[in-house]
Design a protein around this motif. Structure first.
Motif, short mmCIF file in Angstrom:
data_model
loop_
_atom_site.label_atom_id
_atom_site.label_comp_id
_atom_site.label_asym_id
_atom_site.label_seq_id
_atom_site.Cartn_x
_atom_site.Cartn_y
_atom_site.Cartn_z
N TYR A 83 0.84 -1.20 0.00
CA TYR A 83 0.00 0.00 0.00
C TYR A 83 0.88 1.25 0.00
CZ TYR A 83 -3.72 3.23 1.44
OH TYR A 83 -4.62 4.27 1.51
N PHE A 84 1.89 1.26 0.86
CA PHE A 84 2.80 2.40 0.92
C PHE A 84 3.58 2.55 -0.39
CE2 PHE A 84 3.08 1.97 5.81
CZ PHE A 84 1.98 2.80 5.97
N GLN A 85 4.00 1.44 -0.98
CA GLN A 85 4.72 1.49 -2.25
C GLN A 85 3.84 2.08 -3.36
OE1 GLN A 85 5.97 -2.58 -2.71
NE2 GLN A 85 7.77 -2.33 -1.40
N GLN A 86 2.58 1.69 -3.37
CA GLN A 86 1.65 2.22 -4.37
C GLN A 86 1.46 3.73 -4.17
OE1 GLN A 86 -2.05 0.05 -4.45
NE2 GLN A 86 -1.05 -1.90 -4.92
N ALA A 87 1.37 4.16 -2.93
CA ALA A 87 1.21 5.58 -2.64
C ALA A 87 2.42 6.37 -3.12
CB ALA A 87 1.00 5.79 -1.14
N ALA A 89 4.51 5.45 -5.46
CA ALA A 89 4.55 5.37 -6.93
C ALA A 89 3.62 6.42 -7.57
CB ALA A 89 4.18 3.98 -7.40
N LEU A 90 2.54 6.73 -6.87
CA LEU A 90 1.61 7.74 -7.38
C LEU A 90 2.03 9.16 -7.00
CD1 LEU A 90 -1.80 5.96 -6.68
CD2 LEU A 90 -0.77 6.42 -8.91
N GLY A 91 3.14 9.26 -6.28
CA GLY A 91 3.62 10.59 -5.90
C GLY A 91 2.93 11.18 -4.69
N LEU A 92 2.22 10.36 -3.93
CA LEU A 92 1.58 10.85 -2.70
C LEU A 92 2.64 11.07 -1.62
CD1 LEU A 92 -1.53 8.48 -2.69
CD2 LEU A 92 -1.48 10.91 -3.30
N PRO A 93 2.44 12.05 -0.75
CA PRO A 93 3.44 12.31 0.30
C PRO A 93 3.37 11.21 1.38
CG PRO A 93 1.54 13.74 0.58
CD PRO A 93 1.32 12.97 -0.69
N ALA A 94 4.17 10.19 1.21
CA ALA A 94 4.06 8.99 2.05
C ALA A 94 5.11 8.90 3.14
CB ALA A 94 4.12 7.74 1.18
N THR A 95 6.17 9.67 3.06
CA THR A 95 7.30 9.51 3.99
C THR A 95 6.87 9.64 5.44
OG1 THR A 95 8.79 10.36 2.30
CG2 THR A 95 9.61 10.33 4.56
N ASN A 100 5.38 7.26 10.63
CA ASN A 100 4.40 7.09 11.70
C ASN A 100 4.04 5.62 11.88
OD1 ASN A 100 4.35 9.85 12.12
ND2 ASN A 100 2.47 10.18 10.96
N TRP A 101 3.91 4.90 10.77
CA TRP A 101 3.62 3.46 10.84
C TRP A 101 4.76 2.73 11.55
CZ3 TRP A 101 -0.38 0.41 10.51
CH2 TRP A 101 -0.17 -0.97 10.43
N SER A 102 5.99 3.09 11.22
CA SER A 102 7.15 2.48 11.88
C SER A 102 7.14 2.78 13.37
CB SER A 102 8.45 2.98 11.26
OG SER A 102 8.54 2.56 9.93
N GLU A 103 6.76 3.99 13.72
CA GLU A 103 6.67 4.39 15.14
C GLU A 103 5.61 3.54 15.86
OE1 GLU A 103 7.27 6.62 18.73
OE2 GLU A 103 8.51 6.29 16.96
N ILE A 104 4.48 3.32 15.21
CA ILE A 104 3.43 2.47 15.80
C ILE A 104 3.98 1.08 16.06
CG2 ILE A 104 1.23 1.30 15.34
CD1 ILE A 104 0.42 3.82 13.71
N GLN A 105 4.67 0.52 15.09
CA GLN A 105 5.24 -0.83 15.23
C GLN A 105 6.23 -0.88 16.39
OE1 GLN A 105 4.00 -3.44 13.22
NE2 GLN A 105 2.62 -1.74 12.83
N PHE A 106 7.08 0.14 16.48
CA PHE A 106 8.09 0.19 17.54
C PHE A 106 7.45 0.34 18.92
CE2 PHE A 106 10.97 2.81 20.18
CZ PHE A 106 12.00 1.90 20.33
N VAL A 107 6.50 1.26 19.04
CA VAL A 107 5.84 1.49 20.33
C VAL A 107 5.04 0.26 20.74
CG1 VAL A 107 4.14 2.91 21.56
CG2 VAL A 107 5.84 4.00 20.10
#
Length: 164
Positions: A83-87, A89-95, A100-107
């Motif tokens: 999903y993130f890769q598709q975002a 690829a479409l030029g959406l601001p995904a960084t 934030n997703w990585s932070e969720i996983q870590f927390v």
């Protein structure tokens, strides 16, 4: 289609990041409370708060699953990565959302560890409380023995040390 789900996913992930941080804070408070003389009311309040946060995080998980299903992706880590890769690829601001997703996983990983430690503390406190009651009631440390047939039986020599 991802253009329509992306703004929703961004908001959900920001909210889930805050929820996971709140859950960690509740677990840290619980750990501190368990190190001190435990107050049942405080521990119960923390448990209620944790339960509410976990319910909200479970709702987040369901909503993420719905977004992934809309995009015809698997509801797992690989589906999220795709999903993130598709975002991207479409030029959406995904960084920021990916971070934030990585932070969720870590927390959440830290929450899992702290929750296991708190559970062990609760178990140890329960054991000490049970043992203290056994001592006050005059029961031996090993309340069960085994008879000639191998079945456990209560120690017949227990007696109460104190009457209140």
């Amino acid at each position: 289609m991802i253009e329509k789900t992306w703004p929703i996913a961004e908001k959900l992930i920001i909210n889930a990041m805050h929820l996971s941080q709140q859950l960690y804070q509740q677990l840290a408070e619980e750990a501190d409370a368990l190190k001190k003389i435990p107050h049942a009311e405080l521990i119960n309040n923390i448990a209620a708060n944790k339960k509410q946060l976990v319910m909200q995080l479970e709702q987040f998980n369901i909503q993420c699953g719905q977004i992934l299903a809309t995009e015809k992706l698997a509801n797992n880590q690989e589906g999220i990565k795709e999903y993130f890769q598709q975002a991207e690829a479409l030029g959406l601001p995904a960084t920021e959302t990916i971070n934030n997703w990585s932070e969720i996983q870590f927390v959440c990983s830290k929450c899992r560890t702290l929750n296991e430690q708190n559970g062990a503390s609760v178990e140890l406190l329960a054991y000490h409380t049970k043992r203290s009651l056994q001592i006050l009631k005059g029961k031996s440390h090993s309340p069960n023995t085994y008879g000639p047939d191998g079945a456990s039986q209560s120690d017949p020599f227990n007696h109460t040390l104190f009457l209140v």
